[in-house]
Design a protein around this motif. Structure first.
Motif, PDB file in Angstrom:
ATOM      1  N   SER A   2       0.847  -1.202   0.000  1.00  0.00           N
ATOM      2  CA  SER A   2       0.000   0.000   0.000  1.00  0.00           C
ATOM      3  C   SER A   2       0.882   1.253   0.000  1.00  0.00           C
ATOM      4  N   ASN A   3       0.739   2.129   1.004  1.00  0.00           N
ATOM      5  CA  ASN A   3       1.562   3.337   1.044  1.00  0.00           C
ATOM      6  C   ASN A   3       2.846   3.144   1.846  1.00  0.00           C
ATOM      7  N   VAL A   4       3.188   1.914   2.182  1.00  0.00           N
ATOM      8  CA  VAL A   4       4.458   1.594   2.846  1.00  0.00           C
ATOM      9  C   VAL A   4       5.538   1.475   1.784  1.00  0.00           C
ATOM     10  N   VAL A   5       6.581   2.299   1.885  1.00  0.00           N
ATOM     11  CA  VAL A   5       7.635   2.285   0.862  1.00  0.00           C
ATOM     12  C   VAL A   5       8.873   1.520   1.318  1.00  0.00           C
ATOM     13  N   ILE A   6       9.037   1.336   2.634  1.00  0.00           N
ATOM     14  CA  ILE A   6      10.140   0.517   3.154  1.00  0.00           C
ATOM     15  C   ILE A   6       9.588  -0.400   4.235  1.00  0.00           C
ATOM     16  N   LYS A   7       9.883  -1.673   4.103  1.00  0.00           N
ATOM     17  CA  LYS A   7       9.476  -2.642   5.113  1.00  0.00           C
ATOM     18  C   LYS A   7      10.674  -3.514   5.462  1.00  0.00           C
ATOM     19  N   VAL A   8      11.057  -3.495   6.734  1.00  0.00           N
ATOM     20  CA  VAL A   8      12.218  -4.243   7.208  1.00  0.00           C
ATOM     21  C   VAL A   8      11.736  -5.297   8.198  1.00  0.00           C
ATOM     22  N   GLU A   9      12.103  -6.565   7.928  1.00  0.00           N
ATOM     23  CA  GLU A   9      11.647  -7.665   8.778  1.00  0.00           C
ATOM     24  C   GLU A   9      12.824  -8.512   9.230  1.00  0.00           C
ATOM     25  N   ASN A  10      12.987  -8.639  10.561  1.00  0.00           N
ATOM     26  CA  ASN A  10      14.001  -9.517  11.169  1.00  0.00           C
ATOM     27  C   ASN A  10      15.396  -9.288  10.591  1.00  0.00           C
TER      28      ASN A  10
END
Length: 436
Positions: A2-10
């Motif tokens: 959606s409007n999330v441009v950066i997603k950092v996981e673990n």
């Protein structure tokens, strides 16, 4: 996303100290054997946290570990922490300068990074040529770059040297041109490390204004690392606090900045001073400083509606001077909010203090200081002498914090929003008169 441009996981980044890569063929083989069997990398189970002040038990160090966060389009995200906390490593991973050891990163849009002086510049090329080179790297056409060229040069303030190889630029000129290029060539995500500190104050303010404009008016995302807490609070609408490679806190900038700065402060409500430490020759000795509430309890957290009492105790050894206690109250970035002096002695009536123990109390009224973290500096000054070396000063004696526990109604009538970000919020009296 959606409007999330950066997603950092673990996200995690592991290094082996003193080695390039994994260091030995045996380690490479162990990792390869685990991989083909579908097993986890065996070296991910070991390693110390990134505490640079302590000697570890392992050659493997987690520069970053278990980092999770999201950044939405148009957000200005501040990243703070001490040197070695992992801030620059995180930005290098997001900029694809290096890869993570574990974890996933999803990025939507073009990224322009300003991680260190001269990032992305070729020293042998001129400023003009480097502008076109950086634009091409960002995927822009020559026509798009040309349309922005004059604006970039004007913002940078290096027009006279634009056709000079950048290897002859000063560090300040480097940063001026590099930031101008990064900010004007319209990346969806702008990443800025501490390099702005190289520029002069006028240029820093210019850059902060440009980053705010980029976010608010262009809807682009900014990630900003700085040790300038005033800039973080002024520019960012959210903040991450990293410590030893781990994400400690994530939220509203003023609260995260207070949390970060409060870590380095003396959290005790009382400071007992070692004998002979803070003294004026053999004449006077400061013995303790403490903060108490209205119940005379030693505390470090106050509600905004509570009175704050600051106690300074000292001992006069010889009857020679009269003494005045000064209290400096500073905010969390070190600005002096006010100085309080007891003024019990007139310059025309200087009666020496008799020998003995003394206690002086400064009372800060309720509903005066705004929410935040504050530090205290105590000073005892002898009169009539003007010799500065005779002052008795305890720098950074204590700290305390003030919170408003009355939201959403607030402690000021019917105010229902967060109180404005002012240094003080005194409860003055008002007079209203209907004149017609």
């Amino acid at each position: 996303m959606s409007n999330v441009v950066i997603k950092v996981e673990n996200l995690g980044k592991q290094y082996r100290l003193g080695s390039v890569g994994t260091g030995t063929i045996s380690h490479d083989l162990n990792r390869y054997w685990a991989k083909i069997r579908g097993k986890e990398d065996p070296y991910l189970k070991i390693g110390d946290t990134n505490d640079r002040s302590k000697k570890g038990d392992s050659d493997f160090v987690w520069s970053l570990k278990d980092i999770n966060f999201e950044v939405k389009q148009g957000e200005v995200l501040g990243i703070i922490g001490k040197n070695g906390a992992g801030k620059s490593t995180l930005l290098k991973i997001l900029s694809r300068v290096t890869g993570p050891t574990i974890g996933d990163i999803k990025v939507k849009g073009r990224i322009a990074s300003l991680l260190e002086v001269g990032t992305g510049f070729h020293p042998e090329l001129t400023g003009r040529e480097n502008i076109y080179l950086n634009g091409a790297i960002l995927g822009m056409t020559k026509q798009e770059i040309r349309s922005k060229f004059d604006e970039i040069v004007d913002f940078s303030g290096v027009e006279r040297y634009i056709d000079t190889p950048v290897k002859r630029y000063s560090s300040g000129m480097y940063v001026r041109l590099a930031f101008a290029v990064a900010a004007h060539l319209e990346p969806e995500i702008l990443i800025v490390d501490e390099v702005l500190a190289v520029g002069d104050m006028e240029f820093q303010n210019k850059c902060l204004g440009k980053m705010k404009d980029v976010s608010l008016n262009s809807g682009r995302t900014v990630l900003f690392v700085s040790h300038n807490m005033s800039a973080i609070k002024q520019l960012c609408n959210r903040c991450l606090f990293l410590k030893n490679g781990q994400l400690i806190d994530n939220g509203e900038p003023s609260k995260i900045v207070d949390s970060y700065l409060f870590e380095g402060m003396n959290k005790k409500g009382e400071r007992i001073i070692s004998p002979g430490t803070i003294k004026i020759l053999d004449l006077l000795e400061m013995t303790s400083v403490k903060v108490t509430n209205s119940k005379n309890e030693i505390v470090t957290d106050f509600d905004i509606t509570e009175e704050i009492a600051i106690h300074v105790e000292y001992s006069v050894k010889k009857e020679k001077y009269s003494y005045s206690v000064h209290i400096y109250v500073k905010n969390n970035v070190g600005d002096v909010l006010f100085v309080a002096m007891d003024n019990k002695y007139s310059p025309f009536n200087l009666v020496p203090n008799p020998t003995g123990k003394y206690s002086e109390i400064l009372r800060i009224p309720k509903n005066f200081l705004n929410e935040g973290t504050y530090s205290i500096e105590a000073l005892i000054c002898p009169f009539p002498t003007t010799v500065e070396s005779l002052n008795c000063t305890l720098d950074f004696a204590l700290s305390f914090s003030i919170v408003d526990n009355h939201n959403p109604i607030g402690s000021r009538g019917t105010w229902i929003r967060e109180w404005p970000n002012s240094l003080v919020r005194p409860d003055f009296s008002w007079e209203v008169t209907k004149i017609s």
